[in-house]
Design a protein around this motif. Structure first.
Motif, mmCIF file in Angstrom:
data_model
loop_
_atom_site.group_PDB
_atom_site.id
_atom_site.type_symbol
_atom_site.label_atom_id
_atom_site.label_comp_id
_atom_site.label_asym_id
_atom_site.label_seq_id
_atom_site.Cartn_x
_atom_site.Cartn_y
_atom_site.Cartn_z
ATOM 1 N N ALA A 121 29.169 30.144 53.135
ATOM 2 C CA ALA A 121 30.488 29.800 51.975
ATOM 3 C C ALA A 121 29.328 28.681 51.305
ATOM 4 C CB ALA A 121 32.248 29.081 51.867
ATOM 5 N N THR A 122 28.741 27.449 52.303
ATOM 6 C CA THR A 122 28.272 26.583 51.641
ATOM 7 C C THR A 122 26.787 26.620 51.001
ATOM 8 O OG1 THR A 122 27.314 26.255 52.970
ATOM 9 C CG2 THR A 122 29.653 25.051 52.939
ATOM 10 N N THR A 123 25.912 27.885 51.923
ATOM 11 C CA THR A 123 24.731 28.412 51.475
ATOM 12 C C THR A 123 24.663 29.589 50.046
ATOM 13 O OG1 THR A 123 24.514 30.018 52.967
ATOM 14 C CG2 THR A 123 23.521 27.497 53.310
ATOM 15 N N ALA A 124 26.228 30.974 50.069
ATOM 16 C CA ALA A 124 25.929 31.859 49.393
ATOM 17 C C ALA A 124 26.699 32.199 48.326
ATOM 18 C CB ALA A 124 26.049 32.956 50.292
ATOM 19 N N ALA A 125 28.242 31.117 48.578
ATOM 20 C CA ALA A 125 29.261 31.060 47.700
ATOM 21 C C ALA A 125 29.747 29.799 46.877
ATOM 22 C CB ALA A 125 30.781 31.605 48.374
ATOM 23 N N TRP A 126 29.378 28.641 47.367
ATOM 24 C CA TRP A 126 29.328 27.437 46.121
ATOM 25 C C TRP A 126 28.634 27.618 45.342
ATOM 26 C CZ3 TRP A 126 29.725 22.505 50.287
ATOM 27 C CH2 TRP A 126 31.453 22.308 50.937
#
Length: 289
Positions: A121-126
């Motif tokens: 999430a922190t690398t691809a969705a944030w």
């Protein structure tokens, strides 16, 4: 009314389920569900944090918004609670004991899913920052340099999943250590049962829930026995018992101890029922502080 003793029926069912293919399948399925619930929880935490992160690193006039679904939070909470209960039940069914877990414990499995979801999430969705280091104002052009707080929120993409990963590794290490300790206790018990007969003891005090509908209850209890030198000894323990097998004041117990070192309480074991098998003496311990 029944012509079958319910306690005996439960004990027979426990013996049949221990080590069975069905219990193993249930444990694996519950473990997968637990990891998945951890992943949903990791995603929900990332979605919640992303909302605040966008507000902290961008200008109030920015059009950038988080697209992550915060509505997953209740599913994460409920799913995690159910998954923990299912995994504990099936793992104990497979092992035939409540003294520990076979394979991984529930915490590492849940943290594995949470850590994986957070890293993704922190690398691809944030949502990305408009300008790294600056709260860019596209309306009035009043740009502001980031302060310490904004940098903390921006670097959360690394330290948040990193922290959960460290918790995962620590939990796994604690679990390995606990299982090694339990295996050591089991080996000690096997040797002591082969070397000597347990002696008669008595429950002298019990402190625990007066009544409970829980399947297992925490109990602080004291038992007494007489060692080979005729000296009376009392031992206090805080352990978790099946509700229908908790000790009762005045009841007899079977006690194993190291005759060469009777002062070593780590080598004193008590069986409320039975007394001929290792499992009769092993129960989950509670912190005593």
């Amino acid at each position: 009314m029944s012509t079958i003793d319910p306690s005996a029926a439960r004990e027979d069912r426990r013996r049949r389920q221990a080590g069975s293919a069905g219990s193993l399948a249930g444990t694996v399925a519950a473990g997968a569900f637990l990891t998945a619930s951890g992943a949903v929880a990791g995603y929900a935490a990332a979605a919640f944090c992303d909302r605040f992160r966008v507000m902290m690193v961008n200008s109030v006039f920015s059009d950038t918004e988080s697209t992550m679904a915060v509505w997953t939070t209740p599913f994460a909470v409920v799913g995690s609670l159910v998954a923990f209960a299912l995994y504990t039940r099936w793992n104990h069914r497979y092992s035939g004991s409540t003294a520990g877990f076979v394979g991984a414990g529930p915490a590492p499995l849940w943290l594995l899913g949470a850590a994986a979801a957070l890293w993704w999430a922190t690398t691809a969705a944030w949502a990305p920052a408009d300008v790294v280091g600056t709260a860019y104002d596209p309306v009035f052009g009043r740009h502001e340099e980031w302060g310490v707080g904004a940098w903390v929120w921006y670097t959360m993409r690394w330290w948040l999943p990193g922290t959960v990963t460290l918790l995962l590794l620590s939990s796994a290490a604690v679990g390995v250590r606990a299982r090694m300790r339990e295996r050591g206790r089991s080996r000690t018990l096997v040797r002591m049962l082969a070397e000597r007969e347990p002696v008669a003891g008595e429950v002298t005090a019990v402190r625990g829930p007066a009544s409970s509908n829980a399947e297992r209850v925490p109990v602080r209890w004291t038992f007494a026995f007489t060692d080979d030198r005729g000296r009376r000894r009392w031992v206090e323990r805080s352990e978790v018992f099946p509700r229908n097998a908790a000790p009762v004041a005045g009841a007899p117990v079977r006690v194993l101890f190291d005759a060469r070192n009777p002062d070593d309480t780590s080598r004193i074991f008590a069986a409320v029922r039975g007394g001929t098998a290792v499992a009769d003496y092993l129960r989950p311990r509670m912190p005593t502080g």
